[in-house]
Design a protein around this motif. Sequence first.
Motif, short mmCIF file in Angstrom:
data_model
loop_
_atom_site.label_atom_id
_atom_site.label_comp_id
_atom_site.label_asym_id
_atom_site.label_seq_id
_atom_site.Cartn_x
_atom_site.Cartn_y
_atom_site.Cartn_z
N CYS A 191 -0.45 4.36 0.13
CA CYS A 191 -1.29 5.51 0.51
C CYS A 191 -0.55 6.41 1.49
O CYS A 191 0.45 6.02 2.11
CB CYS A 191 -2.64 5.05 1.07
N CYS A 230 0.83 -1.20 0.00
CA CYS A 230 0.00 0.00 0.00
C CYS A 230 0.87 1.25 0.00
O CYS A 230 1.72 1.44 0.86
CB CYS A 230 -0.94 0.01 1.20
N CYS A 246 -0.29 5.12 5.15
CA CYS A 246 0.76 4.12 5.36
C CYS A 246 2.14 4.75 5.31
O CYS A 246 3.03 4.38 6.08
CB CYS A 246 0.63 2.99 4.34
#
Length: 155
Positions: free
Chosen positions: A30, A28, A33
């Motif tokens: 994003c 991930c 994160c």
Amino acid sequence: MTQDLEGGCACAAVRYRLISLPMFVHCCHCRDCQRQTGSAFVLNALIETDRVAVLSGNPEPVAVPTDSGRPHHIYRCPSCKVAVWSIYGGVHKLLFVRVGTLGDPAALTPDVHIYVRSKLPWVALPGGTPSFDAYYDSRKLWPQASLERRRAIFG
Ligand SMILES: [Zn+2]
Ligand SMILES: [Zn+2]
């Protein structure tokens, strides 16, 4: 095989073993994160909570704010505070285990790259692994056996 799937925190107070392969592995990219790890992305192995044997220690949940507003608890070693897994959305039957805490982090490779829209520009994704600007439809991507396991959690 499952010897490869043992892991733990930095101080070794928390040790765990995955008692089967995960259902799916996320990489991930994003912003949540990135902030929470202080790195470019996070590697999460999605696995049933009852398939993670805690061998020692008692990871404790820390609530963190999210861009989406969905609840997210990061479970950390009470001593060294290293994150070993997360629970998203209050779904306690499903753990997102940090692949980097495995004794052999190469044992699991990402099945999908998500939130690539915020991927750091110098991260080059391997060809052949699906990637998505945001999230994706697990029904279209997960192997049948993993979807059945997922149904056992969510009904
Ligand atoms: Zn520790
Ligand atoms: Zn993320």
